[in-house]
Design a protein around this motif. Structure first.
Motif, PDB file in Angstrom:
ATOM      1  N   ARG A  11      19.574  32.273 -51.123  1.00 44.58           N
ATOM      2  CA  ARG A  11      18.517  33.087 -50.514  1.00 44.58           C
ATOM      3  C   ARG A  11      17.773  32.325 -49.436  1.00 44.58           C
ATOM      4  N   TYR A  12      17.541  31.034 -49.680  1.00 45.22           N
ATOM      5  CA  TYR A  12      16.826  30.203 -48.710  1.00 45.22           C
ATOM      6  C   TYR A  12      17.751  29.652 -47.613  1.00 45.22           C
ATOM      7  N   GLY A  13      19.019  29.989 -47.672  1.00 44.99           N
ATOM      8  CA  GLY A  13      19.945  29.539 -46.642  1.00 44.99           C
ATOM      9  C   GLY A  13      20.304  28.073 -46.731  1.00 44.99           C
ATOM     10  N   VAL A  14      20.314  27.535 -47.960  1.00 45.34           N
ATOM     11  CA  VAL A  14      20.645  26.109 -48.145  1.00 45.34           C
ATOM     12  C   VAL A  14      22.157  25.984 -48.143  1.00 45.34           C
ATOM     13  N   LYS A  15      22.692  25.750 -46.980  1.00 44.17           N
ATOM     14  CA  LYS A  15      24.142  25.715 -46.803  1.00 44.17           C
ATOM     15  C   LYS A  15      24.541  24.495 -45.988  1.00 44.17           C
ATOM     16  N   PHE A  16      25.824  24.243 -45.969  1.00 40.78           N
ATOM     17  CA  PHE A  16      26.347  23.260 -45.028  1.00 40.78           C
ATOM     18  C   PHE A  16      27.558  23.896 -44.363  1.00 40.78           C
ATOM     19  N   GLY A  17      27.883  23.395 -43.203  1.00 41.75           N
ATOM     20  CA  GLY A  17      29.018  23.948 -42.469  1.00 41.75           C
ATOM     21  C   GLY A  17      30.014  22.867 -42.105  1.00 41.75           C
ATOM     22  N   ILE A  18      31.263  23.264 -42.004  1.00 45.42           N
ATOM     23  CA  ILE A  18      32.297  22.318 -41.565  1.00 45.42           C
ATOM     24  C   ILE A  18      33.195  23.022 -40.547  1.00 45.42           C
ATOM     25  N   TYR A  19      33.689  22.227 -39.614  1.00 50.56           N
ATOM     26  CA  TYR A  19      34.676  22.721 -38.672  1.00 50.56           C
ATOM     27  C   TYR A  19      36.062  22.370 -39.193  1.00 50.56           C
ATOM     28  N   LYS A  20      36.926  23.352 -39.296  1.00 52.68           N
ATOM     29  CA  LYS A  20      38.290  23.122 -39.744  1.00 52.68           C
ATOM     30  C   LYS A  20      39.213  24.023 -38.944  1.00 52.68           C
ATOM     31  N   ASN A  21      40.258  23.419 -38.373  1.00 53.54           N
ATOM     32  CA  ASN A  21      41.206  24.175 -37.545  1.00 53.54           C
ATOM     33  C   ASN A  21      40.487  24.926 -36.431  1.00 53.54           C
ATOM     34  N   ASN A  22      39.506  24.217 -35.821  1.00 55.70           N
ATOM     35  CA  ASN A  22      38.738  24.760 -34.692  1.00 55.70           C
ATOM     36  C   ASN A  22      37.902  25.979 -35.063  1.00 55.70           C
TER      37      ASN A  22
ATOM     38  N   GLY B   4       2.872  10.156 -28.353  1.00 53.49           N
ATOM     39  CA  GLY B   4       3.325  11.518 -28.109  1.00 53.49           C
ATOM     40  C   GLY B   4       3.612  12.213 -29.428  1.00 53.49           C
ATOM     41  N   ILE B   5       4.180  13.398 -29.342  1.00 55.72           N
ATOM     42  CA  ILE B   5       4.503  14.147 -30.556  1.00 55.72           C
ATOM     43  C   ILE B   5       5.811  13.637 -31.152  1.00 55.72           C
ATOM     44  N   LYS B   6       6.058  13.999 -32.418  1.00 57.53           N
ATOM     45  CA  LYS B   6       7.333  13.640 -33.035  1.00 57.53           C
ATOM     46  C   LYS B   6       8.214  14.891 -33.105  1.00 57.53           C
ATOM     47  N   VAL B   7       9.478  14.681 -32.794  1.00 55.56           N
ATOM     48  CA  VAL B   7      10.419  15.797 -32.661  1.00 55.56           C
ATOM     49  C   VAL B   7      11.696  15.480 -33.434  1.00 55.56           C
ATOM     50  N   ILE B   8      12.199  16.488 -34.150  1.00 59.12           N
ATOM     51  CA  ILE B   8      13.552  16.397 -34.713  1.00 59.12           C
ATOM     52  C   ILE B   8      14.459  17.228 -33.836  1.00 59.12           C
ATOM     53  N   MET B   9      15.471  16.560 -33.291  1.00 53.26           N
ATOM     54  CA  MET B   9      16.385  17.214 -32.349  1.00 53.26           C
ATOM     55  C   MET B   9      17.657  17.634 -33.081  1.00 53.26           C
ATOM     56  N   THR B  10      17.952  18.918 -33.043  1.00 53.77           N
ATOM     57  CA  THR B  10      19.141  19.467 -33.688  1.00 53.77           C
ATOM     58  C   THR B  10      20.126  19.963 -32.631  1.00 53.77           C
ATOM     59  N   PRO B  11      21.430  19.886 -32.914  1.00 52.37           N
ATOM     60  CA  PRO B  11      22.394  20.493 -31.991  1.00 52.37           C
ATOM     61  C   PRO B  11      22.337  22.010 -32.015  1.00 52.37           C
ATOM     62  N   GLY B  12      21.714  22.569 -33.086  1.00 52.83           N
ATOM     63  CA  GLY B  12      21.582  24.019 -33.126  1.00 52.83           C
ATOM     64  C   GLY B  12      22.114  24.632 -34.402  1.00 52.83           C
ATOM     65  N   ARG B  13      22.095  25.941 -34.420  1.00 56.11           N
ATOM     66  CA  ARG B  13      22.384  26.735 -35.608  1.00 56.11           C
ATOM     67  C   ARG B  13      23.743  26.433 -36.239  1.00 56.11           C
ATOM     68  N   TYR B  14      24.733  26.078 -35.435  1.00 55.18           N
ATOM     69  CA  TYR B  14      26.082  25.923 -35.977  1.00 55.18           C
ATOM     70  C   TYR B  14      26.407  24.484 -36.365  1.00 55.18           C
TER      71      TYR B  14
ATOM     72  N   PHE C  23      20.331  23.401 -41.716  1.00 57.44           N
ATOM     73  CA  PHE C  23      19.283  23.664 -42.705  1.00 57.44           C
ATOM     74  C   PHE C  23      18.414  22.433 -42.890  1.00 57.44           C
ATOM     75  N   GLU C  24      19.051  21.277 -43.014  1.00 55.93           N
ATOM     76  CA  GLU C  24      18.287  20.047 -43.241  1.00 55.93           C
ATOM     77  C   GLU C  24      17.369  19.738 -42.062  1.00 55.93           C
ATOM     78  N   HIS C  25      17.858  19.920 -40.865  1.00 56.85           N
ATOM     79  CA  HIS C  25      17.042  19.620 -39.679  1.00 56.85           C
ATOM     80  C   HIS C  25      15.744  20.434 -39.700  1.00 56.85           C
ATOM     81  N   SER C  26      15.869  21.732 -39.954  1.00 59.30           N
ATOM     82  CA  SER C  26      14.684  22.590 -39.939  1.00 59.30           C
ATOM     83  C   SER C  26      13.770  22.290 -41.120  1.00 59.30           C
ATOM     84  N   TYR C  27      14.361  22.008 -42.272  1.00 54.96           N
ATOM     85  CA  TYR C  27      13.567  21.747 -43.479  1.00 54.96           C
ATOM     86  C   TYR C  27      12.773  20.451 -43.331  1.00 54.96           C
TER      87      TYR C  27
END
Length: 438
Positions: free
Chosen positions: A17-28, A180-190, A195-199
């Protein structure tokens, strides 16, 4: 047992429900899936954790000293402790980082150290992850959900509260912040760990940003919000690989980096967490030398042991490896995530011979280790408790002012009864890690 089964199912529904997932790239193709949670916790005794804590702080301090030395005076090479071939041929060594000393001299701010416990209760370190180690968010949110689901468990048991990781991370980022401010830089949704970056951004009080939110102007890094307001960035916890970080310095075709970021970093106008170039220290070939680093830099005996490891680069080790290949585990030093791990016992004679010839031709490419018959932990499967192999990723934070170990960690387990490989990318699951307070 029925209650544990219901508890596990309930927590996994909440994680979904909270979207706690991980993703992997396989076969493009990108595949996103749940990281299965198991409700039977790993329990670490108080005294056992004190030993782990002391040994992990010692190890990470030595690794940070090594990185500072390698990108500076290189005294450890000059003194013959580590062959220069192992440093400069490492894929993780970046000549572009030569002469750069990050704020407070800290290179590995967040270290993920992978350990297993043998059946005689001895802890062995399997890998040092010093680039962008992931996984702290999973036990963090799982503990939070477990507290909601079964609060009495945590009221009646002397368990160290692990909910302070976000504050620990925030303090560390503040400590190395150059203004300055502190920032966590993510490559993005995919990205696999989005999930970890945003959390962690939420928990540490940091802005979450993609590269298009960040830009360099007059040798400073700035963040631009949705209203177009810009703020100077003092510390960037980047969650993308070195080669994609700055297309003007590294991979020219990178679409997720920040042009000229390395110029800002060289000028000391931003702290990068973790520092670029750290991969030279978590190269599996360099792993062999970490006990020697501890003695060299700290004049101390290592508190925690490496797994018994052999370098085919050395003639004596190569002979042992080739003669005993059938009972060793061989690792490709350039691989990660459980890939490139070969158990000699699984190979036919023909495949063993092919591997022997490959090791002879490319001896720098491999290490070999004795197979540690590490502890099984019970997991729930089809309503029953069954034993499976499990490791522990400990998280060590270094700010320059102090080095501290999070009193928790990511316990990963294999769901395959015949497998020693526990990585999420290989189908494993995770469980909470309880450190007893007394």
């Amino acid at each position: 047992m029925n209650e544990l089964v219901k508890h596990t199912e309930s927590i996994n529904r909440l994680l979904a429900r909270y979207g706690v997932k991980f993703g992997i790239y396989k076969n493009n193709e990108f595949h996103e899936q749940l990281f299965p949670f198991d409700a039977i916790p790993r329990v670490i005794e108080h005294e056992d954790f004190l030993l782990l804590e002391k040994g992990l702080i010692q190890r990470v301090n030595a690794l940070n000293m090594f990185l500072k030395d390698i990108y500076g005076e290189k005294q450890i090479i000059k003194d013959g402790v580590i062959p220069e071939e192992f440093v400069f041929s490492s894929p993780g060594y970046l000549p572009e980082c030569e002469g750069i000393c990050p704020p407070k001299g800290v290179y590995s701010h967040v270290s993920g150290i992978d350990l297993v416990q043998a059946k005689d209760k001895t802890w062995y370190i399997l890998e040092d992850n010093l680039r962008i180690p992931s996984g702290a968010s999973y036990p963090l949110i799982a503990r939070d959900l477990c507290r909601r689901a079964v609060p009495r468990t945590f009221k009646n048991t002397s368990i160290v509260d692990n909910r302070n990781y976000g504050k620990m991370l925030g303090r560390m980022l503040d400590s190395v912040n150059v203004g300055g401010i502190k920032v966590i830089m993510t490559p993005g949704r995919y990205n696999a760990a989005y999930f970890e970056h945003s959390y962690l951004a939420e928990k540490s009080g940091s802005e979450l940003a993609v590269n298009t939110d960040l830009f360099v102007e007059k040798n400073y890094l700035y963040h631009k919000d949705y209203l177009g307001n810009k703020q100077k960035v003092g510390v960037l916890y980047r969650r993308i690989s070195d080669e994609y970080l700055d297309p003007m310095t590294f991979e020219q075709d990178s679409l997720i980096g920040i042009p000229n970021l390395m110029d800002v970093y060289r000028a000391g106008n931003v702290a990068l967490v973790n520092a670029p170039g750290n991969g030279v220290a978590d190269d599996k070939g360099i792993y062999y030398f970490v006990p020697k680093m501890i003695e060299y830099y700290l004049d101390e005996k290592p508190i925690l042991k490496n797994a018994p490891t052999y370098l085919p680069f050395y003639e004596e080790d190569r002979k042992y490896v080739l003669d005993n290949l059938h009972k060793l585990v061989v690792k490709d030093v350039a691989e990660a995530g459980g890939y490139g791990v070969i158990f000699g016992s699984d190979l036919s004679e023909e495949k063993l011979e092919e591997l022997r010839q490959l090791i002879i031709r490319e001896s720098r490419r491999f290490i070999a280790q004795e197979v540690i018959d590490f502890l099984d932990l019970d997991i729930l499967e089809d309503g029953e408790a069954v034993p499976r192999k499990a490791d522990l990723r400990a998280f060590v934070l270094s700010s320059g002012d102090k080095t501290e170990v999070w009193p928790s960690g990511l316990t990963r387990f294999s769901r395959n009864p015949d497998s020693f490989v526990v990585n999420s990318s290989q189908g494993g699951g995770f469980k909470d890690t309880w450190v007893l307070s007394q």
